[in-house]
Design a protein around this motif. Sequence first.
Motif, PDB file in Angstrom:
ATOM      1  N   VAL A 171      42.596  39.205  39.309  1.00 27.98           N
ATOM      2  CA  VAL A 171      42.650  38.638  37.959  1.00 27.98           C
ATOM      3  C   VAL A 171      43.073  37.176  38.013  1.00 27.98           C
ATOM      4  N   GLN A 172      44.107  36.859  38.816  1.00 36.63           N
ATOM      5  CA  GLN A 172      44.535  35.464  38.968  1.00 36.63           C
ATOM      6  C   GLN A 172      43.419  34.612  39.573  1.00 36.63           C
ATOM      7  N   THR A 173      42.772  35.145  40.604  1.00 38.00           N
ATOM      8  CA  THR A 173      41.698  34.416  41.274  1.00 38.00           C
ATOM      9  C   THR A 173      40.572  34.094  40.303  1.00 38.00           C
ATOM     10  N   THR A 174      40.132  35.091  39.551  1.00 36.69           N
ATOM     11  CA  THR A 174      39.059  34.884  38.584  1.00 36.69           C
ATOM     12  C   THR A 174      39.468  33.868  37.524  1.00 36.69           C
ATOM     13  N   THR A 175      40.680  34.008  36.989  1.00 38.16           N
ATOM     14  CA  THR A 175      41.157  33.114  35.930  1.00 38.16           C
ATOM     15  C   THR A 175      41.175  31.663  36.397  1.00 38.16           C
ATOM     16  N   LEU A 176      41.691  31.423  37.603  1.00 39.15           N
ATOM     17  CA  LEU A 176      41.814  30.055  38.106  1.00 39.15           C
ATOM     18  C   LEU A 176      40.460  29.464  38.486  1.00 39.15           C
TER      19      LEU A 176
ATOM     20  N   ARG B 259      39.593  44.500  34.395  1.00 38.73           N
ATOM     21  CA  ARG B 259      40.806  45.096  33.820  1.00 38.73           C
ATOM     22  C   ARG B 259      41.077  46.502  34.354  1.00 38.73           C
ATOM     23  N   TRP B 260      40.009  47.279  34.584  1.00 35.09           N
ATOM     24  CA  TRP B 260      40.204  48.700  34.871  1.00 35.09           C
ATOM     25  C   TRP B 260      39.960  49.098  36.326  1.00 35.09           C
ATOM     26  N   VAL B 261      39.181  48.317  37.069  1.00 28.36           N
ATOM     27  CA  VAL B 261      38.914  48.673  38.467  1.00 28.36           C
ATOM     28  C   VAL B 261      40.114  48.281  39.320  1.00 28.36           C
ATOM     29  N   PRO B 262      40.547  49.131  40.254  1.00 34.13           N
ATOM     30  CA  PRO B 262      41.709  48.817  41.111  1.00 34.13           C
ATOM     31  C   PRO B 262      41.508  47.505  41.872  1.00 34.13           C
ATOM     32  N   PRO B 263      42.582  46.703  42.032  1.00 35.83           N
ATOM     33  CA  PRO B 263      42.471  45.423  42.736  1.00 35.83           C
ATOM     34  C   PRO B 263      41.847  45.532  44.124  1.00 35.83           C
ATOM     35  N   ALA B 264      42.175  46.594  44.859  1.00 32.42           N
ATOM     36  CA  ALA B 264      41.615  46.762  46.207  1.00 32.42           C
ATOM     37  C   ALA B 264      40.089  46.886  46.149  1.00 32.42           C
ATOM     38  N   ALA B 265      39.589  47.605  45.152  1.00 34.29           N
ATOM     39  CA  ALA B 265      38.142  47.770  45.015  1.00 34.29           C
ATOM     40  C   ALA B 265      37.479  46.438  44.656  1.00 34.29           C
TER      41      ALA B 265
ATOM     42  N   ILE C 208      37.711  33.026  27.304  1.00 38.60           N
ATOM     43  CA  ILE C 208      38.114  33.644  26.031  1.00 38.60           C
ATOM     44  C   ILE C 208      38.443  35.118  26.248  1.00 38.60           C
ATOM     45  N   GLY C 209      37.584  35.805  27.012  1.00 39.70           N
ATOM     46  CA  GLY C 209      37.821  37.217  27.300  1.00 39.70           C
ATOM     47  C   GLY C 209      39.085  37.440  28.111  1.00 39.70           C
ATOM     48  N   LEU C 210      39.338  36.569  29.071  1.00 38.15           N
ATOM     49  CA  LEU C 210      40.559  36.683  29.876  1.00 38.15           C
ATOM     50  C   LEU C 210      41.799  36.475  29.020  1.00 38.15           C
ATOM     51  N   GLY C 211      41.694  35.575  28.037  1.00 34.96           N
ATOM     52  CA  GLY C 211      42.805  35.393  27.100  1.00 34.96           C
ATOM     53  C   GLY C 211      43.076  36.672  26.330  1.00 34.96           C
ATOM     54  N   GLY C 212      42.012  37.397  26.028  1.00 33.80           N
ATOM     55  CA  GLY C 212      42.152  38.646  25.282  1.00 33.80           C
ATOM     56  C   GLY C 212      42.850  39.744  26.047  1.00 33.80           C
ATOM     57  N   ILE C 213      42.809  39.694  27.391  1.00 30.46           N
ATOM     58  CA  ILE C 213      43.480  40.731  28.178  1.00 30.46           C
ATOM     59  C   ILE C 213      44.802  40.221  28.765  1.00 30.46           C
ATOM     60  N   GLY C 214      45.233  39.040  28.316  1.00 24.86           N
ATOM     61  CA  GLY C 214      46.530  38.521  28.728  1.00 24.86           C
ATOM     62  C   GLY C 214      46.561  37.787  30.051  1.00 24.86           C
TER      63      GLY C 214
END
Length: 246
Positions: A45-50, A94-100, A185-191
Motif C-alpha cells: 500500500v505504501q509502495t503504490t501510494t508513493l 485493500r483485501w489481498v494479503p501483502p505477501a500475495a 483519490i481511491g487511496l485517500g478513501g481507504i486511508g
Amino acid sequence: MAHTDPFALAIFVLGTTTASFVTGLAGFAFGLVAAAIWLYALTPVQTTTLIVAYGLLVQGYAVWKLRHSVNVSRLMPLIIGSVIGVPFGILLLRWVPPAALRAAIGLLLIVFSLYNLARPALPITKEASRLADASAGLINGLVGSSTGLAGIVIVIWSNLRGWPRDEQRAAFQPTGVVTFLITLIGLGGIGAINTENAELFAIGLPALAIGTWAGWKLYGKFDERKFRIAVLVLLLLSGAALTMMA
C-alpha cells in the motif's frame, strides 16, 4: 512506522534515488525500479501510494510538454477503461494479503524484464476496435491502482496497435496521469493518504531531484543499450526474489 525505522528509511531513499537516476539516464519507468527496491522495506500500500504521488509529478510534467500531440479521440477509450478498472485494483490492494501482492508485483517485474530483454515480434492489431482499447485501459487501471505501475499495459498495447513511438508516448503518459489521479483519490478513501506516507513523500523529494539531475547529467555518456540490459537483469532478479519472499 517506516519513517522511524532506519533500515526501511535507507531502503526508501536508495530506491527513490536509484529509480529517478535510471529514469533520467535511460528513460525507464520510475515505478518499476522503485517498486523493485521499496518492497523490501515498505508495504504494498505504501509502495503504490508513493509511486502514484511521485508519478503524478513526473508524468504530469511530461504530459504538459506533450499537450499539443495528444489525440483526445484515441485517448478516451483508454482513459474510460482505466477509470473503470481503478476501483477493482483498489479493492485488491485493500483485501489481498501483502505477501500475495508482493508476489504479484515480483511476477510483473519478471514478465516486464523478460519481455524487454527478448523483444519478441508481436502481431500488430492496427484494426482493433475502441472496445479493445477500452479493455486494455481497464486492465491498465486494475494493474496501475493495485501496484502503482500505471502505463505498462498501455505501453504494450500501443506496441500491438503499431502506433509510432511519439504517438505511443502521447497515449500511455496521459492515460497514466489520469490513472494516477483517480488512484490517488481511491487511496485517500481507504486511508492510505496519511501522515506517515506524507512524511515519506517529503523525505523522498530531495532524493528524487538528485537522482533525476544525476541521470540527466550522465545522459549520453554510457552505452545506453548495455545499461538498459543491466537494469532489466537487476529488475528480473529483484522480481524473482520478491516472488520467493512471498
